[in-house]
Design a protein around this motif. Structure first.
Motif, PDB file in Angstrom:
ATOM      1  N   THR A  72       0.852  -1.189   0.000  1.00  0.00           N
ATOM      2  CA  THR A  72       0.000   0.000   0.000  1.00  0.00           C
ATOM      3  C   THR A  72       0.885   1.235   0.000  1.00  0.00           C
ATOM      4  OG1 THR A  72      -0.059  -0.054   2.393  1.00  0.00           O
ATOM      5  CG2 THR A  72      -1.849  -1.159   1.270  1.00  0.00           C
ATOM      6  N   SER A  73       0.295   2.393  -0.242  1.00  0.00           N
ATOM      7  CA  SER A  73       1.102   3.620  -0.279  1.00  0.00           C
ATOM      8  C   SER A  73       1.759   3.842   1.078  1.00  0.00           C
ATOM      9  CB  SER A  73       0.222   4.831  -0.575  1.00  0.00           C
ATOM     10  OG  SER A  73      -0.669   4.531  -1.592  1.00  0.00           O
ATOM     11  N   PRO A  74       3.034   4.107   1.098  1.00  0.00           N
ATOM     12  CA  PRO A  74       3.730   4.279   2.379  1.00  0.00           C
ATOM     13  C   PRO A  74       3.266   5.526   3.125  1.00  0.00           C
ATOM     14  CG  PRO A  74       5.188   4.657   0.507  1.00  0.00           C
ATOM     15  CD  PRO A  74       3.890   4.203  -0.060  1.00  0.00           C
ATOM     16  N   ASP A  75       2.710   6.520   2.405  1.00  0.00           N
ATOM     17  CA  ASP A  75       2.369   7.769   3.089  1.00  0.00           C
ATOM     18  C   ASP A  75       0.919   7.841   3.536  1.00  0.00           C
ATOM     19  OD1 ASP A  75       1.677   7.626   0.504  1.00  0.00           O
ATOM     20  OD2 ASP A  75       2.087   9.733   0.015  1.00  0.00           O
ATOM     21  N   VAL A  76       0.174   6.749   3.410  1.00  0.00           N
ATOM     22  CA  VAL A  76      -1.207   6.748   3.898  1.00  0.00           C
ATOM     23  C   VAL A  76      -1.296   5.867   5.140  1.00  0.00           C
ATOM     24  CG1 VAL A  76      -3.596   6.182   3.356  1.00  0.00           C
ATOM     25  CG2 VAL A  76      -2.107   7.118   1.591  1.00  0.00           C
ATOM     26  N   ALA A  77      -1.797   6.440   6.240  1.00  0.00           N
ATOM     27  CA  ALA A  77      -1.897   5.678   7.489  1.00  0.00           C
ATOM     28  C   ALA A  77      -3.099   4.737   7.425  1.00  0.00           C
ATOM     29  CB  ALA A  77      -2.057   6.635   8.665  1.00  0.00           C
ATOM     30  N   SER A  78      -2.922   3.554   7.993  1.00  0.00           N
ATOM     31  CA  SER A  78      -4.076   2.663   8.165  1.00  0.00           C
ATOM     32  C   SER A  78      -3.820   1.804   9.394  1.00  0.00           C
ATOM     33  CB  SER A  78      -4.286   1.797   6.924  1.00  0.00           C
ATOM     34  OG  SER A  78      -3.448   0.661   6.962  1.00  0.00           O
ATOM     35  N   TRP A  79      -4.906   1.264   9.932  1.00  0.00           N
ATOM     36  CA  TRP A  79      -4.767   0.432  11.137  1.00  0.00           C
ATOM     37  C   TRP A  79      -3.898  -0.779  10.862  1.00  0.00           C
ATOM     38  CZ3 TRP A  79     -10.719   0.442  12.254  1.00  0.00           C
ATOM     39  CH2 TRP A  79     -11.078   1.694  12.772  1.00  0.00           C
ATOM     40  N   GLY A  80      -4.056  -1.324   9.668  1.00  0.00           N
ATOM     41  CA  GLY A  80      -3.282  -2.504   9.323  1.00  0.00           C
ATOM     42  C   GLY A  80      -1.802  -2.196   9.341  1.00  0.00           C
ATOM     43  N   LYS A  81      -1.466  -1.050   8.780  1.00  0.00           N
ATOM     44  CA  LYS A  81      -0.048  -0.693   8.735  1.00  0.00           C
ATOM     45  C   LYS A  81       0.503  -0.465  10.139  1.00  0.00           C
ATOM     46  CE  LYS A  81       0.791   1.999   5.332  1.00  0.00           C
ATOM     47  NZ  LYS A  81       0.759   3.355   4.781  1.00  0.00           N
ATOM     48  N   MET A  82      -0.327   0.178  10.979  1.00  0.00           N
ATOM     49  CA  MET A  82       0.114   0.423  12.365  1.00  0.00           C
ATOM     50  C   MET A  82       0.316  -0.890  13.088  1.00  0.00           C
ATOM     51  SD  MET A  82      -2.423   3.513  13.417  1.00  0.00           S
ATOM     52  CE  MET A  82      -1.732   3.693  15.050  1.00  0.00           C
ATOM     53  N   LEU A  83      -0.608  -1.799  12.893  1.00  0.00           N
ATOM     54  CA  LEU A  83      -0.536  -3.107  13.543  1.00  0.00           C
ATOM     55  C   LEU A  83       0.763  -3.802  13.161  1.00  0.00           C
ATOM     56  CD1 LEU A  83      -2.275  -5.133  15.212  1.00  0.00           C
ATOM     57  CD2 LEU A  83      -3.113  -6.013  13.047  1.00  0.00           C
ATOM     58  N   ASN A  84       1.075  -3.746  11.872  1.00  0.00           N
ATOM     59  CA  ASN A  84       2.235  -4.478  11.397  1.00  0.00           C
ATOM     60  C   ASN A  84       3.551  -3.814  11.790  1.00  0.00           C
ATOM     61  OD1 ASN A  84       0.946  -6.671  10.140  1.00  0.00           O
ATOM     62  ND2 ASN A  84       0.187  -5.236   8.597  1.00  0.00           N
ATOM     63  N   SER A  85       3.561  -2.493  11.769  1.00  0.00           N
ATOM     64  CA  SER A  85       4.824  -1.869  12.200  1.00  0.00           C
ATOM     65  C   SER A  85       4.953  -1.971  13.715  1.00  0.00           C
ATOM     66  CB  SER A  85       4.883  -0.416  11.725  1.00  0.00           C
ATOM     67  OG  SER A  85       3.813   0.295  12.283  1.00  0.00           O
ATOM     68  N   GLY A  86       3.794  -2.014  14.400  1.00  0.00           N
ATOM     69  CA  GLY A  86       3.840  -2.083  15.851  1.00  0.00           C
ATOM     70  C   GLY A  86       4.329  -3.413  16.379  1.00  0.00           C
ATOM     71  N   GLN A  87       4.093  -4.458  15.599  1.00  0.00           N
ATOM     72  CA  GLN A  87       4.431  -5.770  16.169  1.00  0.00           C
ATOM     73  C   GLN A  87       5.943  -5.978  16.307  1.00  0.00           C
ATOM     74  OE1 GLN A  87       3.511  -9.213  13.952  1.00  0.00           O
ATOM     75  NE2 GLN A  87       4.901  -8.673  12.304  1.00  0.00           N
ATOM     76  N   ARG A  88       6.709  -5.154  15.581  1.00  0.00           N
ATOM     77  CA  ARG A  88       8.173  -5.262  15.736  1.00  0.00           C
ATOM     78  C   ARG A  88       8.615  -4.794  17.121  1.00  0.00           C
ATOM     79  NH1 ARG A  88      10.520  -1.676  11.593  1.00  0.00           N
ATOM     80  NH2 ARG A  88       8.372  -1.061  11.183  1.00  0.00           N
ATOM     81  N   PHE A  89       7.767  -3.946  17.711  1.00  0.00           N
ATOM     82  CA  PHE A  89       8.131  -3.388  19.028  1.00  0.00           C
ATOM     83  C   PHE A  89       7.222  -3.934  20.116  1.00  0.00           C
ATOM     84  CE2 PHE A  89       9.307  -0.381  15.752  1.00  0.00           C
ATOM     85  CZ  PHE A  89      10.646  -0.142  16.050  1.00  0.00           C
ATOM     86  N   PHE A  90       6.714  -5.166  19.889  1.00  0.00           N
ATOM     87  CA  PHE A  90       5.679  -5.656  20.782  1.00  0.00           C
ATOM     88  C   PHE A  90       6.146  -5.656  22.236  1.00  0.00           C
ATOM     89  CE2 PHE A  90       2.846  -8.664  22.809  1.00  0.00           C
ATOM     90  CZ  PHE A  90       1.629  -8.206  22.345  1.00  0.00           C
ATOM     91  N   TYR A  91       7.414  -6.009  22.496  1.00  0.00           N
ATOM     92  CA  TYR A  91       7.870  -6.105  23.884  1.00  0.00           C
ATOM     93  C   TYR A  91       8.169  -4.743  24.484  1.00  0.00           C
ATOM     94  CZ  TYR A  91       7.819 -11.033  23.115  1.00  0.00           C
ATOM     95  OH  TYR A  91       7.399 -12.295  22.840  1.00  0.00           O
ATOM     96  N   GLN A  92       8.578  -3.797  23.635  1.00  0.00           N
ATOM     97  CA  GLN A  92       8.841  -2.459  24.148  1.00  0.00           C
ATOM     98  C   GLN A  92       7.564  -1.635  24.251  1.00  0.00           C
ATOM     99  OE1 GLN A  92      10.467  -3.998  21.618  1.00  0.00           O
ATOM    100  NE2 GLN A  92      12.455  -3.030  21.200  1.00  0.00           N
ATOM    101  N   GLY A  93       6.605  -1.854  23.346  1.00  0.00           N
ATOM    102  CA  GLY A  93       5.405  -1.008  23.338  1.00  0.00           C
ATOM    103  C   GLY A  93       4.207  -1.787  22.881  1.00  0.00           C
ATOM    104  N   TRP A  94       3.565  -2.519  23.819  1.00  0.00           N
ATOM    105  CA  TRP A  94       2.411  -3.349  23.446  1.00  0.00           C
ATOM    106  C   TRP A  94       1.302  -2.510  22.845  1.00  0.00           C
ATOM    107  CZ3 TRP A  94      -1.767  -1.556  26.055  1.00  0.00           C
ATOM    108  CH2 TRP A  94      -1.526  -0.875  27.266  1.00  0.00           C
ATOM    109  N   TRP A  95       1.223  -1.212  23.281  1.00  0.00           N
ATOM    110  CA  TRP A  95       0.118  -0.366  22.813  1.00  0.00           C
ATOM    111  C   TRP A  95       0.156  -0.112  21.313  1.00  0.00           C
ATOM    112  CZ3 TRP A  95       4.026   0.788  26.134  1.00  0.00           C
ATOM    113  CH2 TRP A  95       5.010   1.651  25.672  1.00  0.00           C
ATOM    114  N   LEU A  96       1.324  -0.282  20.720  1.00  0.00           N
ATOM    115  CA  LEU A  96       1.422  -0.039  19.284  1.00  0.00           C
ATOM    116  C   LEU A  96       0.606  -1.041  18.475  1.00  0.00           C
ATOM    117  CD1 LEU A  96       5.163   0.878  18.734  1.00  0.00           C
ATOM    118  CD2 LEU A  96       3.176   2.355  19.023  1.00  0.00           C
TER     119      LEU A  96
END
Lengths: 288, 520
Positions: free
Chosen positions: A232-256
């Motif tokens: 998907t376009s890198p400059d458009v925010a979506s929940w899916g994108k947040m979920l996927n980028s957030g999972q890399r930091f799951f232990y540091q920031g579960w809220w992501l």
């Protein structure tokens, strides 16, 4: 023998009362309410926080607090604000893909179910081709050819989703076209096209619309999956994108990952429950 | 008084639906002696099946049934909570629709063996063969699946399973209602013979007074959850004390006064000449209709009688131009329907309208009654005003007028729906009504009502009816002429009374002999 109908007040309002009753159940209020709130967030949120989408705060990976309600991400962006922006993409993709897949599915399913055996065979084989198509390969091909974009994502998801609606529609049409009231209409001199669209299709819609609301959920998840692979376009925010980028930091920031995940979950659930209600409203017998 | 085999006192069944409770059976006393055969008659909703299911403990738990009363078996009390122990051991049951009670994926022999095993662990495989022979099937039928058997054979399998229980009471709930008359006769004879040979008691539940009068010694008449009359079959049917019983008997017995065949000034309104239809092709081709000739005049009723598979429903569809014939011509008002182009056909066929068997499928569920009737009035070119529609409803004795129009067909009872179907046919201005088993699901009292209505309309509007039925007595009392169908052909045709009293063809003779009739 006298035939009397159980008297039950002025009957012109029977259907209105039914609608009111169906809509006043707690499930209906809750699901439609959630959908309204979500739409409100998607429309108003980005206006209120206009320009702050990528605004960096002082600290990265701050847990939820009074300052940033849902915490900040690894670059110090506010998760809540990002989710408001993301809701636009997710809801737009979900609803638009579901609506177009449902419309296409209804038309194709109706033609397959009502047409001759040969039409049915041809249409259903084509439908199967679309069903077995690997979704990510198709998405990758389209993105590679025309580049990413929200409209293209909607198109891809619609292409992948219509076969299930078409199959269901075909089954319903096959069942309904053998009912006697269709013959009764034929004996009234209605043409086959009139019979299909006026007598058969409206009665086949209830389960199809329910599946349509399920597609909203599937589409939101599929968009998330495509975002994960960077399709998907890198400059458009979506929940899916947040979920996927957030999972890399799951232990540091579960809220992501938890909050976008929760948003997807609540949205999908609300659409599914609302879909059941829509089906009930569309079924004139649901009162029995 | 000697102790009865089964003595049920004051049995009540109450269903709970939300905060309301519905009394399905309200205090019924029924006694069945050892080896006795007892019938329960009544219309749908009278509670007769609910009673049988209550003593078998088979009521759906979802309806939250509350059962009260005393049940004594051989003089010993059986607690309501212990009824499930009795079922299968002392009572066995046979149902109306065996196909839905048999496992579709299991050979019938294995299904019988299962029951045998439950009741007698030592019994060998041979017992299944014995049971099959007892119900006059062959041992080789054990290897069949339910769908490979005919309706009558399936019912025999059900009876074999009931026998495997070695039960002393056989409860049969409308066991032959779904079967053709000749098959019905065979099954009834079989049940009667087994009962005699094995000394079983029988509780036969039926809406058909003829069947009960042939099979039972005593009868209970049920109405709205109560027994209103009981006694030996002869006494009850000959000298009924209750008005309702009297009405049932009047509706159920053959008291046809032969209708004079009307004299026709004009030619027939509908003619069939050499009509044939084949389904499938090549080796699997099946000739459904073969050389059908038929005339229908204005103001006349022709009944098509025959058993399932005789082609009578296909013939109705051919007449209605829903299916095109392969051979021959269907002529309506001088126009050969099967040779007309589609647009002309749509106009020509409007002189004809169907009334179907299953009124629950006959109306678009999304259209209210106003929608249904205005659609039909459009065809006749009549402006669809509420007044016109109310007048139509009044003609079919659906009186309350205005409130009806906003209702949906599924909110009406079966009898009301069938009258709505007739109103729709009238609305189209049709001169010919093709009715395919319009009364086969209806109770006797509704049947009488609809038959009277059809007669009245025929007298008023000189309508012509093609009336398809499997009930030869109904055809006798209602039709001017009867055409008997057998294997796709009309084997005999003539004035109704002559066909019934002096049948010429063997098949007609068999049909008349097999049809149960209430003899008074």
């Amino acid at each position: 023998m006298q035939s009397s109908i159980p008297a039950s007040g002025p009957d012109t309002r029977v259907r209105d009362r039914r609608l009111v009753r169906l809509l006043s159940s707690s499930v209906a209020i809750l699901s439609f309410g959630v959908i309204l709130v979500l739409l409100g967030c998607a429309v108003i949120g980005p206006i209120v926080y206009s320009g702050q989408e990528l605004a960096l705060t002082s600290a990265s990976l701050v847990p939820p607090s009074g300052q940033s309600w849902l915490g900040t991400d690894e670059l110090g962006r506010d998760v809540f604000v990002q989710m408001l922006f993301g809701s636009r993409t997710s809801l737009l993709v979900g609803v638009a893909a579901a609506v177009s897949a449902t419309l296409v599915g209804i038309a194709i399913g109706a033609i397959a179910g009502f047409g001759s055996n040969r039409v049915d065979t041809v249409v259903m084989r084509v439908t199967e081709i679309f069903q077995v198509m690997p979704s990510f390969v198709l998405a990758a091909v389209i993105v590679a050819l025309w580049g990413p974009g929200t409209m293209r994502i909607i198109l891809i998801i619609a292409i992948l989703s219509w076969p299930q609606t078409a199959r269901l529609m075909r089954g319903e049409v096959l069942r309904i076209k053998s009912l006697d009231y269709v013959n009764a209409a034929r004996c009234l001199g209605m043409t086959e096209t009139q019979i299909l669209w006026r007598e058969v299709v409206p009665n086949a819609l209830a389960p199809v619309l329910t599946v349509g609301t399920l597609i909203v959920g599937q589409a939101i998840l599929l968009e998330a999956g495509l975002a994960f692979f960077g399709l998907t376009s890198p400059d458009v925010a979506s929940w899916g994108k947040m979920l996927n980028s957030g999972q890399r930091f799951f232990y540091q920031g579960w809220w992501l990952s938890v909050f976008p995940g929760l948003a997807i979950f609540v949205t999908v659930l609300a659409f599914n429950l609302a879909g059941d209600k829509v089906a009930e409203i569309f079924n004139p017998r649901s009162e029995d | 008084m000697e102790t009865a085999f089964l003595d049920v006192e004051n049995l009540g069944v109450t269903y709970r639906a939300g905060d309301r409770s519905v009394v399905a059976v309200g205090g019924v006393d029924i006694r069945i002696g050892q080896g006795e055969s007892v019938g329960i008659v009544g219309e749908s909703g009278s509670g007769k099946s609910t009673f049988a299911r209550a003593i078998m403990d088979l009521l759906p738990a979802s309806a939250q049934p509350a059962i009260t009363g005393t049940i004594r078996l051989d003089g010993k009390d059986v607690k309501i909570a212990d009824l499930h122990r009795v079922r299968g051991r002392d009572f066995a049951m046979v149902f109306q629709d065996p196909l839905s009670y048999l496992d579709p994926l299991m050979r019938v022999g294995d299904q019988i063996a299962e029951v045998v095993h439950v009741h007698d662990r030592k019994a060998g495989r041979d017992r299944v063969g014995e049971l099959l022979e007892m119900v006059q099937l062959q041992r080789t039928h054990a290897r069949f699946y339910p769908h490979e058997l005919s309706g009558g054979m399936r019912q025999r399998v059900m009876i074999a399973m009931a026998l495997a229980c070695k039960a002393r009471l056989l409860i049969a709930d409308e066991p032959t209602t779904a079967l053709d008359v000749t098959t019905q006769k065979e099954i009834l004879l079989l049940i009667a013979r087994l009962r005699r040979d094995l000394g079983m008691s029988l509780l036969l539940i039926s809406h058909d007074l003829g069947v009960v009068s042939e099979m039972c010694e005593r009868v209970y008449v049920m109405l709205r959850g109560k027994v209103i009359e009981s006694g030996p079959v002869r006494d009850v049917f000959r000298t009924p004390r209750h008005d309702y019983t009297r009405a049932l008997i009047a509706a159920g017995s053959d008291q046809a006064k032969p209708l004079p065949v009307p004299v026709h000034d004009n030619g027939p309104i509908l003619t069939l000449r050499g009509v044939g239809k084949t389904f499938g092709s090549g080796a699997s081709a099946f000739r459904v209709l073969d050389g059908i000739d038929l005339d229908l005049h204005q103001g006349e009723t022709v009944a098509l009688v025959g058993e399932s598979g005789s082609g009578k429903s296909t013939l109705a569809r051919v007449i209605l131009s829903l299916i095109a014939p392969d051979q021959g011509d269907v002529t309506l008002n001088g126009q050969v329907l099967n040779k007309l182009p589609a647009a002309a056909l749509q106009k020509a066929r409007s002189a004809m309208y169907p009334v179907f068997q299953d009124s629950s499928e006959a109306f678009n569920p999304r259209r209210n009654i106003r929608g249904v009737l205005s659609q039909a009035l459009d065809v006749a070119g009549v402006p669809a005003r509420d007044a016109a529609m109310t007048a139509l409803l009044e003609q079919v004795q659906l009186r309350p007028g205005q409130p009806y129009l906003d209702r949906f067909a599924h909110e009406l009872s079966g009898g009301q729906r069938q009258r709505l179907a007739i109103a729709r046919a009238l609305a189209t201005g049709a001169e010919v009504i093709v009715a395919d088993e319009p009364l086969s699901g209806a109770d006797l009292s509704i049947r009488a009502l609809v038959v009277d209505l059809l007669r009245q309309l025929q007298a008023d509007r000189s309508l012509a009816y093609i009336f398809i039925t499997h009930d030869i007595w109904l055809a006798h009392s209602f039709a001017h002429r009867i055409a008997v169908m057998y294997k796709g052909r009309i084997v005999e045709e003539g004035p109704a009374d002559a066909i019934i009293r002096h049948p010429k063809h063997d098949y007609t003779r068999k049909l008349v002999a097999a049809a149960p009739v209430l003899k008074l």
